[in-house]
Design a protein around this motif. Structure first.
Motif, PDB file in Angstrom:
ATOM      1  N   LEU A  36       0.678  -0.842   0.139  1.00 39.69           N
ATOM      2  CA  LEU A  36      -0.321  -0.037  -0.145  1.00 39.69           C
ATOM      3  C   LEU A  36       0.955   1.043   0.056  1.00 39.69           C
ATOM      4  CD1 LEU A  36      -2.986   1.568   0.166  1.00 39.69           C
ATOM      5  CD2 LEU A  36      -2.581   0.671   2.743  1.00 39.69           C
ATOM      6  N   THR A  37       1.780   1.332   0.514  1.00 36.93           N
ATOM      7  CA  THR A  37       2.954   2.502   1.201  1.00 36.93           C
ATOM      8  C   THR A  37       4.019   2.753  -0.441  1.00 36.93           C
ATOM      9  OG1 THR A  37       3.532   1.505   2.948  1.00 36.93           O
ATOM     10  CG2 THR A  37       4.784   3.501   1.620  1.00 36.93           C
TER      11      THR A  37
ATOM     12  N   GLU B 296       5.501  10.519  -1.462  1.00 34.33           N
ATOM     13  CA  GLU B 296       6.384  10.329  -0.145  1.00 34.33           C
ATOM     14  C   GLU B 296       5.703  11.572   0.285  1.00 34.33           C
ATOM     15  OE1 GLU B 296       9.283   8.977   0.378  1.00 34.33           O
ATOM     16  OE2 GLU B 296       9.375   8.382  -1.765  1.00 34.33           O
ATOM     17  N   ALA B 297       5.053  12.758   0.180  1.00 33.08           N
ATOM     18  CA  ALA B 297       4.760  13.109   0.830  1.00 33.08           C
ATOM     19  C   ALA B 297       3.375  12.397   2.194  1.00 33.08           C
ATOM     20  CB  ALA B 297       3.420  14.943   1.388  1.00 33.08           C
ATOM     21  N   ASP B 298       2.637  11.789   1.521  1.00 38.37           N
ATOM     22  CA  ASP B 298       1.560  10.528   2.648  1.00 38.37           C
ATOM     23  C   ASP B 298       2.175   9.667   2.951  1.00 38.37           C
ATOM     24  OD1 ASP B 298      -0.395  12.852   1.610  1.00 38.37           O
ATOM     25  OD2 ASP B 298      -0.170  10.986  -0.406  1.00 38.37           O
ATOM     26  N   ALA B 299       3.438   8.894   2.600  1.00 38.67           N
ATOM     27  CA  ALA B 299       4.312   8.088   3.133  1.00 38.67           C
ATOM     28  C   ALA B 299       4.963   8.190   5.132  1.00 38.67           C
ATOM     29  CB  ALA B 299       4.793   7.324   2.671  1.00 38.67           C
ATOM     30  N   ALA B 300       5.250   9.425   4.884  1.00 37.86           N
ATOM     31  CA  ALA B 300       5.846   9.997   5.450  1.00 37.86           C
ATOM     32  C   ALA B 300       5.196  10.127   6.834  1.00 37.86           C
ATOM     33  CB  ALA B 300       7.398  11.080   4.969  1.00 37.86           C
ATOM     34  N   THR B 301       3.999  10.480   6.386  1.00 43.03           N
ATOM     35  CA  THR B 301       3.266  11.636   7.733  1.00 43.03           C
ATOM     36  C   THR B 301       3.359  10.508   8.703  1.00 43.03           C
ATOM     37  OG1 THR B 301       1.430  10.486   6.831  1.00 43.03           O
ATOM     38  CG2 THR B 301       1.832  12.166   6.144  1.00 43.03           C
ATOM     39  N   ASN B 302       2.949  10.820  10.073  1.00 48.06           N
ATOM     40  CA  ASN B 302       2.979  10.117  11.590  1.00 48.06           C
ATOM     41  C   ASN B 302       1.790  10.817  12.182  1.00 48.06           C
ATOM     42  OD1 ASN B 302       3.586   8.418  13.363  1.00 48.06           O
ATOM     43  ND2 ASN B 302       5.291   9.881  14.205  1.00 48.06           N
ATOM     44  N   PRO B 303       0.427   9.687  12.331  1.00 50.15           N
ATOM     45  CA  PRO B 303       0.383   8.579  11.635  1.00 50.15           C
ATOM     46  C   PRO B 303       0.577   8.205  10.728  1.00 50.15           C
ATOM     47  CG  PRO B 303      -1.318   8.832  12.614  1.00 50.15           C
ATOM     48  CD  PRO B 303      -0.593   9.668  13.451  1.00 50.15           C
ATOM     49  N   PRO B 304       0.887   7.433   9.472  1.00 53.78           N
ATOM     50  CA  PRO B 304       0.483   7.391   8.289  1.00 53.78           C
ATOM     51  C   PRO B 304      -1.049   7.539   7.796  1.00 53.78           C
ATOM     52  CG  PRO B 304       2.312   5.309   9.177  1.00 53.78           C
ATOM     53  CD  PRO B 304       1.586   5.811  10.097  1.00 53.78           C
ATOM     54  N   SER B 305      -1.038   7.705   6.474  1.00 46.65           N
ATOM     55  CA  SER B 305      -2.080   8.159   5.796  1.00 46.65           C
ATOM     56  C   SER B 305      -2.690   7.051   5.020  1.00 46.65           C
ATOM     57  CB  SER B 305      -2.319   9.031   5.499  1.00 46.65           C
ATOM     58  OG  SER B 305      -3.422   9.586   4.828  1.00 46.65           O
ATOM     59  N   VAL B 306      -3.342   5.935   5.500  1.00 47.20           N
ATOM     60  CA  VAL B 306      -4.035   4.823   4.906  1.00 47.20           C
ATOM     61  C   VAL B 306      -4.747   5.282   3.250  1.00 47.20           C
ATOM     62  CG1 VAL B 306      -5.396   3.025   4.986  1.00 47.20           C
ATOM     63  CG2 VAL B 306      -4.238   3.645   7.065  1.00 47.20           C
ATOM     64  N   ALA B 307      -5.689   6.308   4.114  1.00 50.54           N
ATOM     65  CA  ALA B 307      -7.066   6.880   2.485  1.00 50.54           C
ATOM     66  C   ALA B 307      -5.700   7.400   1.874  1.00 50.54           C
ATOM     67  CB  ALA B 307      -8.308   7.204   3.376  1.00 50.54           C
ATOM     68  N   ALA B 308      -5.189   7.764   1.772  1.00 50.33           N
ATOM     69  CA  ALA B 308      -4.407   8.505   0.808  1.00 50.33           C
ATOM     70  C   ALA B 308      -4.549   8.534  -0.610  1.00 50.33           C
ATOM     71  CB  ALA B 308      -2.588   8.712   1.122  1.00 50.33           C
ATOM     72  N   ALA B 309      -4.187   9.748  -1.577  1.00 50.71           N
ATOM     73  CA  ALA B 309      -4.317   8.883  -2.671  1.00 50.71           C
ATOM     74  C   ALA B 309      -2.973   7.739  -3.354  1.00 50.71           C
ATOM     75  CB  ALA B 309      -4.321  10.148  -3.645  1.00 50.71           C
ATOM     76  N   LEU B 310      -3.833   7.520  -4.236  1.00 48.53           N
ATOM     77  CA  LEU B 310      -2.543   6.088  -5.107  1.00 48.53           C
ATOM     78  C   LEU B 310      -2.251   6.707  -6.178  1.00 48.53           C
ATOM     79  CD1 LEU B 310      -4.863   3.065  -4.555  1.00 48.53           C
ATOM     80  CD2 LEU B 310      -3.316   4.016  -3.402  1.00 48.53           C
ATOM     81  N   THR B 311      -0.596   6.483  -5.989  1.00 47.52           N
ATOM     82  CA  THR B 311      -0.017   7.448  -7.235  1.00 47.52           C
ATOM     83  C   THR B 311       1.142   6.320  -7.585  1.00 47.52           C
ATOM     84  OG1 THR B 311       1.245   9.094  -8.582  1.00 47.52           O
ATOM     85  CG2 THR B 311       1.888   8.164  -6.056  1.00 47.52           C
ATOM     86  N   LEU B 312       1.702   6.507  -8.802  1.00 47.30           N
ATOM     87  CA  LEU B 312       2.917   5.420  -9.592  1.00 47.30           C
ATOM     88  C   LEU B 312       3.960   5.882  -9.384  1.00 47.30           C
ATOM     89  CD1 LEU B 312       0.889   3.262 -12.567  1.00 47.30           C
ATOM     90  CD2 LEU B 312       1.323   2.488 -10.219  1.00 47.30           C
ATOM     91  N   ASP B 313       4.003   7.122  -8.516  1.00 50.48           N
ATOM     92  CA  ASP B 313       5.168   7.815  -8.848  1.00 50.48           C
ATOM     93  C   ASP B 313       6.993   6.736  -8.216  1.00 50.48           C
ATOM     94  OD1 ASP B 313       3.976   9.994  -9.565  1.00 50.48           O
ATOM     95  OD2 ASP B 313       4.369  10.973  -7.811  1.00 50.48           O
ATOM     96  N   GLY B 314       6.191   6.117  -7.352  1.00 51.00           N
ATOM     97  CA  GLY B 314       7.726   5.319  -6.867  1.00 51.00           C
ATOM     98  C   GLY B 314       8.224   4.375  -7.316  1.00 51.00           C
ATOM     99  N   TYR B 315       7.169   3.489  -8.460  1.00 49.22           N
ATOM    100  CA  TYR B 315       7.583   2.812  -9.198  1.00 49.22           C
ATOM    101  C   TYR B 315       7.690   3.274 -11.199  1.00 49.22           C
ATOM    102  CZ  TYR B 315       4.746  -0.447  -6.276  1.00 49.22           C
ATOM    103  OH  TYR B 315       4.344  -1.400  -6.028  1.00 49.22           O
ATOM    104  N   ARG B 316       8.230   4.855 -10.731  1.00 49.40           N
ATOM    105  CA  ARG B 316       8.198   5.093 -11.636  1.00 49.40           C
ATOM    106  C   ARG B 316       9.747   5.916 -11.543  1.00 49.40           C
ATOM    107  NH1 ARG B 316       3.330   8.578 -11.979  1.00 49.40           N
ATOM    108  NH2 ARG B 316       1.801   7.488 -13.675  1.00 49.40           N
TER     109      ARG B 316
END
Length: 295
Positions: A50-51, A56-76
């Motif tokens: 899921l992460t 990156e901004a949503d993955a670094a939140t504390n606590p992590p945001s489960v319902a954050a928008a999905l993107t393929l930026d990490g794979y790109r």
């Protein structure tokens, strides 16, 4: 004269019904507990997956945001988008080192296991203990001698050095596994093949290998996984040319911080070959790991 009385069958006792209900409740509780434990083991992998689809901004939140928008930026980014390093050389290096070392391990472990299980050599238990004793030394304890040898031999940053190291590291466990698998091969079919004139290489290739195929497949898969996941030797002994996929994952931890979403995306991609291999050989793996079990 009075007629003989017939005693009616005793009705089912209440204690028997209570025992059955308790057994059913216990079975249901064990099933629920098994599901909870299984889900607990899968949660880290699912969270990583899921992460990997978060920014990156949503993955670094504390606590992590489960319902954050999905993107393929990490794979790109992992696959070289935006001018980053391409992951294909490390992936190819890992695949080559794992594949060739696994093939060498099987070629060496099969005749060794044959000699230790079917045509047992003298003091074969001492030989088995010697193989086991080689795993008692921590890997880090042999790192400096191996590094000095590789440096003097000109083998630093060489993929074939990793092949030799992975072969030597996985050979003891492969011999131990295959010895137990080959011990269940019927000696009668081997003797029948030898009566027909089959020599040892033919016996191993056409008789022993097909019968112990599930065990060999299980051994090959475990050796492949161990080689694919190895980091310490690959991190110290390789550089630009022979770096493997686990070494490439460490590049996402930089002085600028931890790129969590990119690291999770890279971890998912690096885990896929092992998952695919395990799924493709799952039937052989189950048969191999249960070979010799009491039926």
């Amino acid at each position: 004269m009075s007629a003989s009385t017939v005693t009616p069958p005793a009705p089912a006792t209440a204690s028997g019904d209570a025992t059955t209900r308790r057994a059913r409740r216990r079975s249901a509780a064990l099933g629920v507990a098994a599901w909870v434990v299984g889900i607990g083991f899968c949660l880290p992998a699912l969270w990583m997956l899921l992460t990997s689809f978060h920014a990156e901004a949503d993955a670094a939140t504390n606590p992590p945001s489960v319902a954050a928008a999905l993107t393929l930026d990490g794979y790109r980014t992992f696959f070289g988008g935006g001018g980053g390093p391409t992951p294909w050389p490390p992936l190819v290096n890992s695949l080559g080192a794992s594949f060739f070392s696994t093939v060498l391990v099987l070629l060496l472990a099969l005749p060794a296991a044959y000699a230790l299980s079917i045509r047992r050599v003298r003091k074969w238990t001492d030989v088995m203990f010697f193989f086991l004793s080689t795993k008692m030394l921590p890997v880090v304890a042999g790192l400096l001698p191996v590094y000095l040898f590789a440096k003097n031999a000109g083998l630093l940053d060489n993929i074939w050095l990793l092949v030799l190291l992975y072969t030597s590291m996985n050979l003891p466990i492969a011999v131990w596994m295959m010895q137990s698998f080959l011990a269940d091969v019927p000696v009668s079919i081997i003797e029948a093949a030898q009566v027909d004139g089959a020599r040892l290489p033919t016996v191993l290739r056409r008789v022993v290998a097909p019968v112990a195929g599930p065990g060999i497949a299980a051994t090959a898969l475990i050796c492949f996984i161990f080689s694919w996941n190895e980091l310490l030797f690959a991190r110290v002994l390789t550089g630009v040319v022979a770096g493997t996929a686990p070494v490439h994952l460490t590049t996402f931890v930089t002085s600028q911080g931890l790129f969590l979403a990119q690291l999770c995306a890279a971890s998912v991609v690096v885990s896929l070959p092992v998952l695919v291999a395990g799924y493709a050989a799952q039937d052989k793996l189950v048969q191999g790991l249960s070979l010799g079990a009491v039926k």
